[in-house]
Design an enzyme around this catalytic site. Structure first.
Site, mmCIF file in Angstrom:
data_model
loop_
_atom_site.group_PDB
_atom_site.id
_atom_site.type_symbol
_atom_site.label_atom_id
_atom_site.label_comp_id
_atom_site.label_asym_id
_atom_site.label_seq_id
_atom_site.Cartn_x
_atom_site.Cartn_y
_atom_site.Cartn_z
ATOM 1 C CB CYS A 2 -55.379 -47.610 -19.293
ATOM 2 S SG CYS A 2 -54.116 -46.680 -18.376
ATOM 3 C CG ASP A 102 -51.615 -45.763 -10.146
ATOM 4 O OD1 ASP A 102 -51.005 -45.843 -11.220
ATOM 5 O OD2 ASP A 102 -52.843 -45.586 -10.085
ATOM 6 C CB ILE A 298 -73.178 -28.885 -19.440
ATOM 7 C CG1 ILE A 298 -71.970 -29.774 -19.756
ATOM 8 C CG2 ILE A 298 -74.240 -29.024 -20.530
ATOM 9 C CD1 ILE A 298 -72.300 -31.262 -19.752
#
EC number: 6.3.5.4
Length: 667
Positions: A2, A102, A298
């Site tokens: 977040c 959590d 990649i």
């Protein structure tokens, strides 16, 4: 994962809700799944949160979270592993939970164990702010290695914190400018631990927490505490000196770390290059899963830097569902400006852009979580500089032989991973007994920095010692009496790992597209084992990561098991005409004479001379690599000044907050 933000007024005045909302809205890329805020009007504190739902997708888990009695508020960025066990233990003791998140365990651990006791329970990558109304104390804490970012700014009137610096810049009272020392370090690549490029903004260092309290006459009293550090033993006191024992402990600890990081309420994939680290992660993850693992790779159009052929063979051997994103040289400057908006610092190699593009691709493929191989080189001595220090500083009779071999086999990375000439810094020599090889390429680049600085800034910094500034932040207690290899690894962990690999090569480019990366090697339980492994088990007969290779031997293809460490980097601009042209197109805008004069940060003649040296090099590959890095940094400085330090950033943040879909809800 977040984004968090908040601020505390020292006079107790209630925070402005729109400013608070703007501070998380400007970070909406970190968490598009929900927004929340909490204001303690009596104490003058506001917290805000933007959420990426990975664990517990229920809306009830919206943050900030408050304790049942309202005395504790917390906002969290990150993942806390083993939280199920902690919840079960607390539940058996009588605690009751309102969510499946959590993060909620913090509201229950802190009243029982205090802040240091709480941190000792936490496993994972995290940064959080916790406010205790009873003691009128704000705690800002960061995980042990600095996987998750946390910045703060404090003056006489307020303390402001945020996951990203743009969240702090969204507050209208924060100065938005480079500091002189910060500018110097942006141009030479290596930051001073705990600092940022910008005036007044600092980082909470890894493994530490801040305890913030208001002063009676205004301002804040800020105490910094260390709850964890990389703990290499004194030379000769390693716990694991038996090879078989070390191999078994590494294998078991890595498997446990991977299993913990496979827990999510959304699909989990893996990043896969051609190195031992990501291949080990993929192999063990595949063994833990019944379905094929999605592996993202990649590839580059420069064969010298492209590892996708080896990655293909590893994916095939594990039955992985591989997804290869091939990039052309010019692609890496097309998104150079956008990448800097997220990194908030300059980058010397466009690998950061490649990972920015990959995180977007991963998100578009429907994945929010990947396991990655970062941290393996730090724990098991993978980088060529570690071998250099091991052989040259450990009274090894074959040191000069291995030095020649290193310079030859790492020719592509001389000037970045290895310095072509020995660089000594008196302050680092005094602290470490030598100047760690990992810092030498950037100290060498530092000698070119004064000529790039605006004359006024150059004069102000005359005599500045960047190596000395770095040395002042390092713990002598963790260095003295240690083996040279342990010292080299410790210094890298405190500088390049946190300041480069986990920022512009990790969180910042991953979270640019709401994509969470989980570096299993940076599990602190695994690290505790690795730090106790004798140096001759980490490096054996000139081969790096010996004990890890042996632990993964049955899992790795033979060619990979025997392969020397190959640094995962993007091709420099001087190797590709199209890429060089793409750089020049950007430079025509950001590094034009007019742009340089208007910004007042760089010296126009110094930049022109550096460009001339790239067109007409007088040295070898290493000089070109260093010049490419310096030009990337100069370009990055100009980009950051124009876009990130723009005076309209607070207004932009508020506009985002006013958009209906961005408006946060109160907790």
């Amino acid at each position: 994962m977040c984004g968090i933000a908040g601020y505390w007024n020292s006079d107790g005045a209630s925070p402005d809700v729109m400013t608070l909302a703007g501070m998380v809205a400007i970070q909406r890329h970190r968490g598009p799944d929900g927004y929340g805020w909490h204001v303690d009007h009596e104490r003058g504190l506001g917290m805000a949160h933007t959420r990426l739902a990975i664990i517990d997708l229920d809306e009830r888990s919206r943050q900030p979270l408050l304790s049942a009695n309202g005395e504790i508020a917390v906002t969290v960025n990150g993942e806390l592993y083993d939280f199920q066990k902690i919840r079960a233990d607390l539940y058996a003791r009588g605690d009751r939970f309102r969510t499946k998140s959590d993060s909620e365990i913090l509201l229950h651990l802190y009243p029982r164990y205090g802040i240091e006791g709480t941190l000792s329970y936490l496993r994972g990558e995290f940064a959080f702010a916790l406010f205790d109304r009873r003691s009128d104390t704000l705690f800002l804490a960061r995980d042990r290695f600095g996987i998750k970012p946390l910045y703060y700014y404090a003056d006489q009137d307020r303390l402001i914190f945020s996951s990203e610096m743009k969240g702090i810049f969204a507050h209208p009272d924060v100065p938005r400018s480079f500091s002189e020392e910060g500018l110097f370090h942006q141009l030479m690549q290596t930051q001073v631990p705990g600092t940022t490029p910008y005036t007044g903004i600092r980082q909470v260092p890894p493994g530490r927490f801040l305890a913030v309290r208001r002063k009676r006459n205004g301002g804040f009293h800020i105490e910094q505490h260390t709850y964890w550090d990389a703990d290499f033993p004194l030379a000769g006191e390693w716990r694991f000196t038996d090879e078989k024992d070390a191999i078994e402990r590494v294998r078991a600890s890595l498997l446990d770390a991977i299993q913990a990081r496979l827990v999510a309420d959304v699909p989990v994939g893996c990043y896969l290059s051609g190195g031992i680290d990501s291949c080990s992660i993929l192999g063990l993850a595949a063994a833990c899963r019944q379905d094929p693992v999605k592996a993202f790779t990649i590839g580059f159009d420069d064969a010298g830097y492209d590892e996708s052929p080896i990655a293909k063979r590893m994916a095939a051997s594990t039955g992985a569902d591989q997804d290869i994103m091939m990039l052309r040289g010019e692609d890496l400057y097309t998104s150079f400006v956008d990448t800097h908006w997220h990194t908030e610092r300059t980058i010397y190699n466009t690998l950061g852009v490649a990972k920015f593009l990959m995180s977007r691709h991963v998100r578009d493929e429907g994945y929010r979580v990947v396991l990655t191989g970062e941290g393996s080189d730090e724990l098991f001595a993978g980088y060529p500089g570690f071998r250099r220090d091991y052989f040259l500083r450990s009274d090894q009779a074959s040191g000069s032989h291995h030095e020649r071999r290193l310079q030859s086999s790492n020719a592509l990375f001389r000037g970045a991973m290895l310095s072509e000439n020995e660089i000594d810094n008196s302050a680092l020599n005094a602290l470490c007994g030598f100047t760690p090889s990992s810092l030498q390429p950037w100290l060498a680049a530092g000698s070119d920095v004064p000529a790039l600085l605006h004359p006024t800034i150059r004069a102000s910094l005359r005599g500045y010692d960047p190596g000395g500034a770095i040395a002042e932040t390092l713990s002598a207690d963790r260095i003295r009496g240690r083996h040279p290899l342990d010292i080299a690894q410790y210094v890298w962990i405190k500088t390049m790992l946190e300041g480069q690999i986990l920022t512009w090569g990790g969180d910042r480019v991953d979270m640019a597209h709401s994509m969470e990366a989980r570096p299993a090697f940076l599990d602190h339980n695994l690290a505790a084992v690795a730090f106790q492994i004798a140096p001759d088990l980490r490096i054996r007969e000139g081969r790096e990561k010996h004990v890890l290779r042996e632990a993964m031997k049955g899992l790795l293809p033979e060619e990979l098991y025997n392969r020397e460490k190959f640094a995962f980097m993007a091709p420099p601009a001087h190797r590709n005409e199209e890429k060089s042209r793409a750089f020049s197109d950007l430079a025509a805008d950001f590094l034009s004479d007019e742009a340089i004069e208007e910004a007042g940060l760089l010296d126009r003649q110094g930049v022109r001379e550096l460009e001339r040296r790239r067109r007409h090099p007088s040295g070898d590959q290493a000089e070109l690599v260093r010049i490419d890095a310096l030009l990337n940094h100069a370009l990055g400085v100009q980009i950051l000044r124009r876009n990130l330090l723009s005076s309209d950033l607070p207004a932009k943040a508020k506009r985002l907050a006013l958009q209906k879909e961005q408006t946060p809800a109160a907790s």
